[in-house]
Design an enzyme around this catalytic site. Structure first.
Site, PDB file in Angstrom:
ATOM      1  N   CYS A   1       0.828  -1.331   0.041  1.00  0.00           N
ATOM      2  CA  CYS A   1      -0.043   0.019  -0.141  1.00  0.00           C
ATOM      3  C   CYS A   1       0.876   1.084  -0.138  1.00  0.00           C
ATOM      4  O   CYS A   1       1.672   1.356   0.948  1.00  0.00           O
ATOM      5  CB  CYS A   1      -0.847  -0.029   1.183  1.00  0.00           C
ATOM      6  SG  CYS A   1      -1.960   1.554   1.500  1.00  0.00           S
TER       7      CYS A   1
ATOM      8  N   CYS B   1      -2.777  15.588   2.280  1.00  0.00           N
ATOM      9  CA  CYS B   1      -3.928  15.670   1.395  1.00  0.00           C
ATOM     10  C   CYS B   1      -4.743  16.614   1.607  1.00  0.00           C
ATOM     11  O   CYS B   1      -5.118  17.114   2.680  1.00  0.00           O
ATOM     12  CB  CYS B   1      -4.561  14.326   1.514  1.00  0.00           C
ATOM     13  SG  CYS B   1      -5.981  14.135   0.164  1.00  0.00           S
TER      14      CYS B   1
ATOM     15  N   CYS C   1     -10.327  10.871   8.240  1.00  0.00           N
ATOM     16  CA  CYS C   1      -9.256  10.493   7.534  1.00  0.00           C
ATOM     17  C   CYS C   1      -8.094  11.376   8.286  1.00  0.00           C
ATOM     18  O   CYS C   1      -8.149  12.632   8.283  1.00  0.00           O
ATOM     19  CB  CYS C   1      -8.925  10.713   6.068  1.00  0.00           C
ATOM     20  SG  CYS C   1      -7.483  10.545   5.477  1.00  0.00           S
TER      21      CYS C   1
HETATM   22  N1  SAH Z   1      -7.181   9.295  -1.292  1.00  0.00           N
HETATM   23  C1  SAH Z   1      -7.805   8.286  -1.775  1.00  0.00           C
HETATM   24  C2  SAH Z   1      -6.632   6.990  -1.321  1.00  0.00           C
HETATM   25  C3  SAH Z   1      -6.233   7.019  -0.135  1.00  0.00           C
HETATM   26  S1  SAH Z   1      -7.256   6.678   1.303  1.00  0.00           S
HETATM   27  C4  SAH Z   1      -9.044   7.753  -1.148  1.00  0.00           C
HETATM   28  O1  SAH Z   1      -9.634   8.600  -0.505  1.00  0.00           O
HETATM   29  O2  SAH Z   1      -9.557   6.914  -1.774  1.00  0.00           O
HETATM   30  C5  SAH Z   1      -7.387   4.897   1.307  1.00  0.00           C
HETATM   31  C6  SAH Z   1      -8.759   4.579   1.901  1.00  0.00           C
HETATM   32  O3  SAH Z   1      -8.304   4.482   3.067  1.00  0.00           O
HETATM   33  C7  SAH Z   1      -9.712   5.358   1.403  1.00  0.00           C
HETATM   34  O4  SAH Z   1     -11.097   4.552   1.192  1.00  0.00           O
HETATM   35  C8  SAH Z   1     -10.266   6.026   2.634  1.00  0.00           C
HETATM   36  O5  SAH Z   1     -11.478   6.523   2.711  1.00  0.00           O
HETATM   37  C9  SAH Z   1      -9.779   5.135   3.588  1.00  0.00           C
HETATM   38  N2  SAH Z   1      -9.823   5.523   5.054  1.00  0.00           N
HETATM   39  C10 SAH Z   1      -9.148   6.947   5.347  1.00  0.00           C
HETATM   40  N3  SAH Z   1      -8.987   7.400   6.630  1.00  0.00           N
HETATM   41  C11 SAH Z   1      -9.504   6.062   7.105  1.00  0.00           C
HETATM   42  C12 SAH Z   1      -9.753   5.796   8.559  1.00  0.00           C
HETATM   43  N4  SAH Z   1      -9.614   6.572   9.659  1.00  0.00           N
HETATM   44  N5  SAH Z   1     -10.488   4.499   8.764  1.00  0.00           N
HETATM   45  C13 SAH Z   1     -10.646   3.786   7.816  1.00  0.00           C
HETATM   46  N6  SAH Z   1     -10.443   4.203   6.426  1.00  0.00           N
HETATM   47  C14 SAH Z   1      -9.838   5.034   6.256  1.00  0.00           C
HETATM   48 FE1  SF4 Z   2      -7.267  12.415   1.357  1.00  0.00          FE
HETATM   49 FE2  SF4 Z   2      -7.953  10.735   3.188  1.00  0.00          FE
HETATM   50 FE3  SF4 Z   2      -9.825  11.804   1.722  1.00  0.00          FE
HETATM   51 FE4  SF4 Z   2      -8.268   9.779   0.672  1.00  0.00          FE
HETATM   52  S1  SF4 Z   2      -9.521   9.779   2.544  1.00  0.00           S
HETATM   53  S2  SF4 Z   2      -8.989  11.642  -0.296  1.00  0.00           S
HETATM   54  S3  SF4 Z   2      -6.312  10.387   1.678  1.00  0.00           S
HETATM   55  S4  SF4 Z   2      -8.407  13.057   3.049  1.00  0.00           S
END
Ligand code: SAH
Ligand code: SF4
Length: 383
Positions: free
Chosen positions: A104, A111, A118
């Protein structure tokens, strides 16, 4: 200026070699040394002419971001924190399973999308990673793991862009990185085994379909615009209808015949039976009833203090999954891996850190804490 050869896909490296007055096939040799053998020392590239090696020593290097720390979980998951300069760190996580090894990787330092659940989003945006920094994560991990497991063959079979950052907001640097992953002279991964995860940057989804249609995961997280607006601010720009349209367009090019929808389970927010039923209606009745070919991946929220959100109970996640599966939608619940080392994708050590904290941590780790477990970039350099 020295060029970092990890910044180039094969076409870019060919142009680079031609500028040095070298034949095109030299680029293939060089590319294979770097990506297939993990070499970073030009002296080690024994079948390259000495004159070329000397030229390369002057104007090029193979350089991945330095490793700040490594954590190995009881379940075999390994997380690395990488230093990308100016107090920024990104993470890369290796997840071993019986039939595959998934890496990963991150695409940005921080971001800008600001999703509520997130921790990367809460940190804010620092900068886009370069192609070399994206590829460098795979280059380092693959060759480190081969040594670690004493294997001559490939260890990483799948790559997911689910670490820090929104990959489609860093499209220009991402594209050559994907090409290196897919290239038979590079890592030779099939398009099905490389997944870009996006919060829904619609125009770039269309562009990716044309340029390099790898597997696509879309972070949906809500069945209605009202709720998704709150959780994923980008929804205000590209709402659910537009996003599903883009998914359907992507499917015409995708290596699989479905899109994976990621859905982070947040207690009391988006995890009720009603939400699941709404989702079923959404994906079923979409496009005048023809629907969207999709699969759901439910992710237990990985909590962090500043979020004010709570992970859904396992029974709630099960019940939610049942509603979707009963409606005939393939649904998986993502196994939590590396919990003891906070290795969930999208998490940086499970805490929100502003950039000052990261800088402090980097300084601390350099000086006191981190003694790599016989790992450093150096240890894979001389293969
Ligand atoms: N920015 C992209 C990829 C990175 S995040 C996106 O948002 O898809 C990868 C995955 O992790 C995404 O599905 C995001 O929603 C999830 N994610 C982010 N923070 C998280 C958290 N605290 N707990 C579980 N999943 C999370
Ligand atoms: Fe950015 Fe986190 Fe949203 Fe993915 S889930 S777009 S990493 S802020």
């Amino acid at each position: 200026m020295t060029a970092n050869l990890l910044d180039y896909d094969l076409e870019g490296l060919t142009v680079f070699c031609e500028r040095l007055g070298e034949k095109r096939y030299r680029a293939v040799q060089l590319f294979r040394w770097i990506h297939q053998k993990g070499a970073s020392s030009f002296d080690a590239m024994s079948d390259l002419a000495k004159s070329l090696r000397e030229k390369l020593k002057v104007c090029a290097q193979v350089s991945a971001p330095p490793i700040l720390s490594q954590h190995i979980s009881a379940d075999g998951t390994i997380k690395w924190l990488l230093d990308v300069g100016a107090g920024n760190a990104v993470e890369t996580v290796f997840i071993p399973e019986e039939d595959r090894g998934t890496l990963c990787i991150s695409s940005q330092a921080g971001c800008a999308m600001g999703c509520r659940f997130c921790s990367t989003g809460h940190q804010g945006f620092s900068r886009n990673l370069t192609t070399g920094e994206i590829v460098g994560q795979l280059w380092f991990a693959e060759h480190f793991l081969r040594k670690h497991f004493q294997r001559d063959e490939r260890v990483i079979s799948n790559v997911v862009l689910m670490g820090m950052g929104e990959p489609l907001q860093n499209y220009v640097q991402l594209l050559p990185a994907l090409r290196v992953m897919l290239d038979d002279h590079g890592y030779g991964l099939s398009r099905r085994r490389v997944t870009v995860s996006t919060s829904g940057v619609v125009p770039k989804m269309d562009q990716l379909a044309q340029d390099c249609p790898v597997a696509l995961a879309v972070s949906l997280h809500a069945p209605s615009d009202a709720l998704r607006d709150e959780l994923v601010p980008l929804n205000k720009k590209y709402g659910i209808a537009e996003l599903l349209d883009a998914c359907n367009r992507y499917l015409a090019y995708a290596p699989r015949d479905f899109i994976t929808f990621e859905y982070c389970m947040l207690a009391g927010v988006n995890d009720q039976a009603e939400h699941a039923h709404q989702l079923v209606r959404l994906v079923r009745h979409y496009a005048n009833g023809s629907g969207v070919w999709c699969k759901f991946n439910l992710i237990a929220f990985n909590p962090f203090p500043q979020s004010g959100l709570i992970r859904s109970a396992p029974e709630q996640i099960q019940a939610f999954a049942r509603i979707l599966t009963d409606a005939g939608i393939v649904t998986t619940i993502r196994k939590t891996r590396g919990d003891d080392i906070d290795a969930a994708c999208g998490q940086l050590a499970g805490e929100v850190k502003d950039r000052t904290h990261i800088a402090e941590r980097i300084a601390r780790q350099r000086t006191f804490m981190f003694k790599p477990v016989s790992v450093s970039n150096q240890s894979v350099k001389e293969t």
